[in-house]
Motif scaffolding. Structure first.
Motif, short mmCIF file in Angstrom:
data_model
loop_
_atom_site.label_atom_id
_atom_site.label_comp_id
_atom_site.label_asym_id
_atom_site.label_seq_id
_atom_site.Cartn_x
_atom_site.Cartn_y
_atom_site.Cartn_z
N VAL A 145 0.85 -1.18 0.00
CA VAL A 145 0.00 0.00 0.00
C VAL A 145 0.89 1.24 0.00
N GLY A 146 0.55 2.22 -0.83
CA GLY A 146 1.27 3.49 -0.86
C GLY A 146 0.31 4.66 -0.94
N GLN A 147 0.63 5.73 -0.24
CA GLN A 147 -0.22 6.93 -0.26
C GLN A 147 0.67 8.17 -0.32
N VAL A 148 0.19 9.17 -1.02
CA VAL A 148 0.84 10.48 -1.06
C VAL A 148 -0.24 11.52 -0.79
N SER A 149 -0.04 12.33 0.24
CA SER A 149 -0.98 13.41 0.57
C SER A 149 -0.39 14.73 0.12
N ASN A 150 -1.22 15.61 -0.40
CA ASN A 150 -0.84 16.94 -0.88
C ASN A 150 0.25 16.87 -1.94
N VAL A 151 -0.02 16.12 -2.99
CA VAL A 151 0.93 15.96 -4.11
C VAL A 151 1.34 17.32 -4.67
N THR A 152 0.42 18.25 -4.74
CA THR A 152 0.68 19.57 -5.32
C THR A 152 1.38 20.52 -4.35
N ARG A 153 1.60 20.08 -3.11
CA ARG A 153 2.26 20.89 -2.07
C ARG A 153 1.59 22.25 -1.90
N SER A 154 0.28 22.23 -1.91
CA SER A 154 -0.51 23.45 -1.79
C SER A 154 -0.36 24.06 -0.39
N PRO A 155 0.05 25.33 -0.29
CA PRO A 155 0.23 25.96 1.03
C PRO A 155 -1.10 26.42 1.61
N ILE A 156 -1.08 26.74 2.90
CA ILE A 156 -2.23 27.36 3.56
C ILE A 156 -1.89 28.84 3.69
N THR A 157 -2.78 29.70 3.19
CA THR A 157 -2.52 31.14 3.13
C THR A 157 -3.61 31.90 3.87
N SER A 158 -3.22 32.90 4.65
CA SER A 158 -4.15 33.80 5.32
C SER A 158 -4.13 35.14 4.60
N VAL A 159 -5.32 35.72 4.39
CA VAL A 159 -5.44 37.03 3.74
C VAL A 159 -6.28 37.95 4.61
N THR A 160 -6.13 39.26 4.38
CA THR A 160 -6.86 40.26 5.14
C THR A 160 -7.06 41.49 4.26
N GLY A 161 -7.62 42.52 4.83
CA GLY A 161 -7.73 43.81 4.15
C GLY A 161 -8.98 43.95 3.31
N PRO A 162 -9.16 45.16 2.74
CA PRO A 162 -10.31 45.39 1.87
C PRO A 162 -10.25 44.43 0.68
N GLY A 163 -11.30 43.74 0.42
CA GLY A 163 -11.35 42.78 -0.67
C GLY A 163 -10.68 41.45 -0.34
N LYS A 164 -10.15 41.34 0.87
CA LYS A 164 -9.49 40.09 1.31
C LYS A 164 -8.40 39.66 0.34
N ILE A 165 -7.56 40.61 -0.09
CA ILE A 165 -6.51 40.28 -1.06
C ILE A 165 -5.09 40.53 -0.54
N LEU A 166 -4.95 41.03 0.69
CA LEU A 166 -3.62 41.31 1.24
C LEU A 166 -3.11 40.07 1.98
N LEU A 167 -1.89 39.67 1.68
CA LEU A 167 -1.30 38.49 2.31
C LEU A 167 -0.97 38.77 3.77
N LYS A 168 -1.44 37.90 4.65
CA LYS A 168 -1.11 37.99 6.08
C LYS A 168 0.05 37.05 6.38
N ASP A 169 -0.10 35.78 6.05
CA ASP A 169 0.97 34.80 6.21
C ASP A 169 0.66 33.57 5.35
N GLU A 170 1.68 32.74 5.20
CA GLU A 170 1.53 31.53 4.38
C GLU A 170 2.33 30.40 5.03
N TYR A 171 1.72 29.23 5.11
CA TYR A 171 2.36 28.05 5.70
C TYR A 171 2.54 26.99 4.63
N SER A 172 3.80 26.56 4.43
CA SER A 172 3.99 25.50 3.45
C SER A 172 3.61 24.16 4.06
#
Length: 90
Positions: free
Chosen positions: A47-74
């Motif tokens: 049995v083999g498994q791979v989670s998050n193959v695309t290595r998609s980060p978790i990103t927090s946004v803020t500000g008007p329009g919710k488009i300003l980067l707050k932080d990002e976690y790989s």
């Protein structure tokens, strides 16, 4: 072989009661997971498994329009391999 695609939309992370444009949101993200099983003898499989193959980060946004980067976690891809034994009971 199996594949799972998970999509999460924007989600509220933190409320600012007095200044609404400073509220924090998790930005939308997608994640692809894969798993495979190979039976090489009756009752024994690899049995083999791979989670998050695309290595998609978790990103927090803020500000008007919710488009300003707050932080990002790989989030790295996680690999798991094993042997599954399924005994037969008569």
């Amino acid at each position: 072989m199996r594949a799972a695609f998970n999509r999460q939309g924007r989600a509220l992370r933190l409320i600012q009661a007095d200044v609404s444009w400073q509220e924090l949101y998790w930005a939308p993200r997608s994640q692809l997971d894969l798993s495979a099983t190979y039976q090489f003898r009756p009752g024994v499989s690899l049995v083999g498994q791979v989670s998050n193959v695309t290595r998609s980060p978790i990103t927090s946004v803020t500000g008007p329009g919710k488009i300003l980067l707050k932080d990002e976690y790989s989030i790295p891809a996680t690999f798991w391999f094993g042997v599954r034994f399924t005994p037969k009971f008569r």
